[in-house]
Design an enzyme around this catalytic site. Sequence first.
Site, PDB file in Angstrom:
ATOM      1  N   GLY A   1       1.085  -1.332   0.240  1.00 51.86           N
ATOM      2  CA  GLY A   1      -0.175   0.244   0.187  1.00 51.86           C
ATOM      3  C   GLY A   1       0.774   1.273   0.265  1.00 51.86           C
ATOM      4  O   GLY A   1       0.665   2.036   0.632  1.00 51.86           O
TER       5      GLY A   1
ATOM      6  N   GLY B   1      -0.831   7.981   0.807  1.00 53.16           N
ATOM      7  CA  GLY B   1      -0.933   8.190   2.819  1.00 53.16           C
ATOM      8  C   GLY B   1       0.326   7.742   2.943  1.00 53.16           C
ATOM      9  O   GLY B   1       1.908   7.931   2.448  1.00 53.16           O
TER      10      GLY B   1
ATOM     11  N   ASP C   1      -2.877  -7.351  -4.195  1.00 46.10           N
ATOM     12  CA  ASP C   1      -4.366  -6.777  -3.743  1.00 46.10           C
ATOM     13  C   ASP C   1      -4.301  -8.069  -2.660  1.00 46.10           C
ATOM     14  O   ASP C   1      -4.261  -9.420  -2.934  1.00 46.10           O
ATOM     15  CB  ASP C   1      -5.322  -7.859  -4.886  1.00 46.10           C
ATOM     16  CG  ASP C   1      -7.032  -7.194  -3.783  1.00 46.10           C
ATOM     17  OD1 ASP C   1      -7.166  -7.252  -3.012  1.00 46.10           O
ATOM     18  OD2 ASP C   1      -7.723  -7.020  -4.454  1.00 46.10           O
TER      19      ASP C   1
ATOM     20  N   SER D   1      -1.329   0.054  12.405  1.00 47.70           N
ATOM     21  CA  SER D   1      -2.870  -0.037  13.348  1.00 47.70           C
ATOM     22  C   SER D   1      -3.517   0.941  13.154  1.00 47.70           C
ATOM     23  O   SER D   1      -3.668   2.079  12.300  1.00 47.70           O
ATOM     24  CB  SER D   1      -2.731  -1.014  14.544  1.00 47.70           C
ATOM     25  OG  SER D   1      -4.021  -0.744  15.680  1.00 47.70           O
TER      26      SER D   1
ATOM     27  N   ALA E   1     -13.135  -3.044  15.063  1.00 44.61           N
ATOM     28  CA  ALA E   1     -12.759  -5.147  15.552  1.00 44.61           C
ATOM     29  C   ALA E   1     -12.098  -5.484  14.173  1.00 44.61           C
ATOM     30  O   ALA E   1     -10.700  -6.052  15.418  1.00 44.61           O
ATOM     31  CB  ALA E   1     -13.973  -4.887  15.102  1.00 44.61           C
ATOM     32  N   SER E   2     -11.915  -4.762  13.487  1.00 41.95           N
ATOM     33  CA  SER E   2     -10.483  -5.118  12.677  1.00 41.95           C
ATOM     34  C   SER E   2      -9.066  -4.737  12.942  1.00 41.95           C
ATOM     35  O   SER E   2      -8.388  -5.385  12.610  1.00 41.95           O
ATOM     36  CB  SER E   2     -10.933  -4.813  11.000  1.00 41.95           C
ATOM     37  OG  SER E   2     -10.774  -2.982  11.107  1.00 41.95           O
ATOM     38  N   LYS E   3      -9.206  -3.378  13.558  1.00 38.32           N
ATOM     39  CA  LYS E   3      -7.750  -2.957  14.051  1.00 38.32           C
ATOM     40  C   LYS E   3      -7.578  -3.969  15.355  1.00 38.32           C
ATOM     41  O   LYS E   3      -5.882  -3.963  15.620  1.00 38.32           O
ATOM     42  CB  LYS E   3      -7.851  -1.660  13.916  1.00 38.32           C
ATOM     43  CG  LYS E   3      -7.479  -0.561  12.766  1.00 38.32           C
ATOM     44  CD  LYS E   3      -6.647  -1.069  11.875  1.00 38.32           C
ATOM     45  CE  LYS E   3      -6.395   0.159  10.447  1.00 38.32           C
ATOM     46  NZ  LYS E   3      -5.599  -0.587   9.874  1.00 38.32           N
TER      47      LYS E   3
ATOM     48  N   THR F   1      -5.187  12.123   4.465  1.00 40.61           N
ATOM     49  CA  THR F   1      -4.886  11.584   3.832  1.00 40.61           C
ATOM     50  C   THR F   1      -5.759  11.095   2.941  1.00 40.61           C
ATOM     51  O   THR F   1      -6.579  11.139   2.791  1.00 40.61           O
ATOM     52  CB  THR F   1      -4.088   9.624   4.249  1.00 40.61           C
ATOM     53  OG1 THR F   1      -4.792   8.946   4.669  1.00 40.61           O
ATOM     54  CG2 THR F   1      -3.011   9.938   4.835  1.00 40.61           C
TER      55      THR F   1
HETATM   56  N1  LIG Z   1      -5.797   8.672   7.548  1.00 45.46           N
HETATM   57  C1  LIG Z   1      -5.981   8.424   8.785  1.00 45.46           C
HETATM   58  O1  LIG Z   1      -6.921   9.082   9.657  1.00 45.46           O
HETATM   59  C2  LIG Z   1      -5.550   6.812   9.787  1.00 45.46           C
HETATM   60  C3  LIG Z   1      -5.108   6.960  10.840  1.00 45.46           C
HETATM   61  C4  LIG Z   1      -5.844   5.889  11.706  1.00 45.46           C
HETATM   62  C5  LIG Z   1      -4.825   4.787  11.040  1.00 45.46           C
HETATM   63  N2  LIG Z   1      -5.181   5.127   9.543  1.00 45.46           N
HETATM   64  C6  LIG Z   1      -4.393   3.850   9.028  1.00 45.46           C
HETATM   65  O2  LIG Z   1      -3.601   3.807   8.339  1.00 45.46           O
HETATM   66  C7  LIG Z   1      -3.507   2.552   7.121  1.00 45.46           C
HETATM   67  C8  LIG Z   1      -3.062   3.640   5.925  1.00 45.46           C
HETATM   68  O3  LIG Z   1      -4.315   4.180   5.786  1.00 45.46           O
HETATM   69  P1  LIG Z   1      -4.487   5.882   4.959  1.00 45.46           P
HETATM   70  O4  LIG Z   1      -4.506   6.600   5.237  1.00 45.46           O
HETATM   71  O5  LIG Z   1      -2.829   6.340   4.112  1.00 45.46           O
HETATM   72  O6  LIG Z   1      -5.040   5.546   3.408  1.00 45.46           O
HETATM   73  P2  LIG Z   1      -5.013   5.333   1.913  1.00 45.46           P
HETATM   74  O7  LIG Z   1      -4.270   6.846   1.084  1.00 45.46           O
HETATM   75  O8  LIG Z   1      -6.190   5.227   1.385  1.00 45.46           O
HETATM   76  O9  LIG Z   1      -3.655   4.333   1.567  1.00 45.46           O
HETATM   77  C9  LIG Z   1      -4.196   3.195   1.922  1.00 45.46           C
HETATM   78  C10 LIG Z   1      -2.889   2.296   1.008  1.00 45.46           C
HETATM   79  O10 LIG Z   1      -3.171   0.344   0.598  1.00 45.46           O
HETATM   80  C11 LIG Z   1      -3.061  -0.022  -1.103  1.00 45.46           C
HETATM   81  N3  LIG Z   1      -4.401  -0.566  -0.235  1.00 45.46           N
HETATM   82  C12 LIG Z   1      -5.809   0.283  -0.240  1.00 45.46           C
HETATM   83  N4  LIG Z   1      -7.232  -1.352  -0.228  1.00 45.46           N
HETATM   84  C13 LIG Z   1      -5.877  -2.135  -0.312  1.00 45.46           C
HETATM   85  C14 LIG Z   1      -5.528  -3.756  -0.566  1.00 45.46           C
HETATM   86  N5  LIG Z   1      -6.869  -4.867  -0.995  1.00 45.46           N
HETATM   87  N6  LIG Z   1      -4.888  -4.788  -1.082  1.00 45.46           N
HETATM   88  C15 LIG Z   1      -3.507  -4.109  -1.113  1.00 45.46           C
HETATM   89  N7  LIG Z   1      -3.548  -2.424  -0.713  1.00 45.46           N
HETATM   90  C16 LIG Z   1      -4.459  -1.651  -1.110  1.00 45.46           C
HETATM   91  C17 LIG Z   1      -3.583   1.539  -1.455  1.00 45.46           C
HETATM   92  O11 LIG Z   1      -3.305   1.676  -2.786  1.00 45.46           O
HETATM   93  P3  LIG Z   1      -3.885   1.137  -3.997  1.00 45.46           P
HETATM   94  O12 LIG Z   1      -5.372   1.525  -3.862  1.00 45.46           O
HETATM   95  O13 LIG Z   1      -3.023   1.603  -5.458  1.00 45.46           O
HETATM   96  O14 LIG Z   1      -3.863  -0.809  -4.538  1.00 45.46           O
HETATM   97  C18 LIG Z   1      -3.128   2.660  -0.428  1.00 45.46           C
HETATM   98  O15 LIG Z   1      -2.036   2.561  -1.152  1.00 45.46           O
HETATM   99  C19 LIG Z   1      -3.815   2.078   6.769  1.00 45.46           C
HETATM  100  O16 LIG Z   1      -4.411   1.041   7.629  1.00 45.46           O
HETATM  101  C20 LIG Z   1      -5.026   3.167   8.269  1.00 45.46           C
HETATM  102  O17 LIG Z   1      -6.346   2.539   9.087  1.00 45.46           O
HETATM  103  C21 LIG Z   1      -5.374   6.091   8.638  1.00 45.46           C
END
Ligand SMILES: NC(=O)c1ccc[n+]([C@@H]2O[C@H](COP(=O)([O-])OP(=O)(O)OC[C@H]3O[C@@H](n4cnc5c(N)ncnc54)[C@H](OP(=O)(O)O)[C@@H]3O)[C@@H](O)[C@H]2O)c1
Length: 272
Positions: A13, A17, A57, A135, A151-153, A184
């Site tokens: 991923g 973000g 994926d 997480s 729950a997943s986290k 993000t």
């Molecule tokens: N943003 C927040 O506020 C926040 C807060 C706490 C925790 N988090 C956690 O931080 C992590 C990253 O989130 P982010 O905010 O950076 O989100 P993001 O910008 O949506 O990035 C998610 C990344 O995961 C990839 N991805 C999504 N579904 C996938 C799948 N089925 N298989 C493979 N790759 C997949 C996407 O790549 P493609 O779409 O190009 O495949 C993208 O590169 C997540 O686990 C999220 O729960 C985020």
Amino acid sequence: MKYKYSNIALIVGASSGVGKVCAKHLHDSGYKVYGTSRYATFVNNDGIDKIAMIPMDVTHEDSVKEAVEYVIKREGVIGVLINCPGYGLAGAIEDTYIEEAKKVFDTNFFGIMSVCNAVLPYMRNQKNGLIINISSVAGLITLPYQSMYCASKYALESLTECYRMETADTGIKLSLIEPGGMKTNFKREYIEKYDQSTYKEKSEHAINKMIADEIKGPGPEIVIKELKSILNRVNPPIRKIVGVEYKLIGILRKMLPARITEIIISKMYGGG
Ligand SMILES: NC(=O)c1ccc[n+]([C@@H]2O[C@H](COP(=O)([O-])OP(=O)(O)OC[C@H]3O[C@@H](n4cnc5c(N)ncnc54)[C@H](OP(=O)(O)O)[C@@H]3O)[C@@H](O)[C@H]2O)c1
């Protein structure tokens, strides 16, 4: 530069973000980085001077294996693995179809497990390696109307703790990074029955607060401090909460009785 782990990194991923900034940081620090996106291809990704984007994926085991084997075939090792995929699902539990709930777990939990299980045999052979699972503070504190994400986290937290114990004598290290709201491209889906739900008004209030926290939150670069600290520790900690205010919430969570935490969260997000 001296690396604690082999200098080959796989960032799952990495198109956006947290994953994108982690990939850049490791690349700038001298790692050869393979990043993944569901929309990448196996062509045109050569060259040690750039991040090689490959398809994966996490909801398809064959896709996970293919990407991991691609890196192993070229490099022989994976020193650092960072798992970033995760998305949210908004809506009351009562109105959530089991299929919608399972879909969240397919990415946020089983997807990460699938990647870890594909990489671990190679790390075990190397007797070395670091896995960081991204997480969330929502893996420590439950938020109403975002139940399946929380729950997943929570499940991911438990999984990572179990991996640590099961691999303790292999040289493999695992850690969790727990960010709070960040700006993000984080995806949040809505349950099919969201608009007809008895809880519509309350869930909208809670979800709007979460969205506001994300919009006014820091950029994903905020995780780099914790990433650096994990990379530099001989024995990385189980978890690193991101940001001062969320670290404080983490401390309060430990100190306060569960009922008090529940009252505070319900007041903030309108759960009760
Ligand atoms: N943003 C927040 O506020 C926040 C807060 C706490 C925790 N988090 C956690 O931080 C992590 C990253 O989130 P982010 O905010 O950076 O989100 P993001 O910008 O949506 O990035 C998610 C990344 O995961 C990839 N991805 C999504 N579904 C996938 C799948 N089925 N298989 C493979 N790759 C997949 C996407 O790549 P493609 O779409 O190009 O495949 C993208 O590169 C997540 O686990 C999220 O729960 C985020």
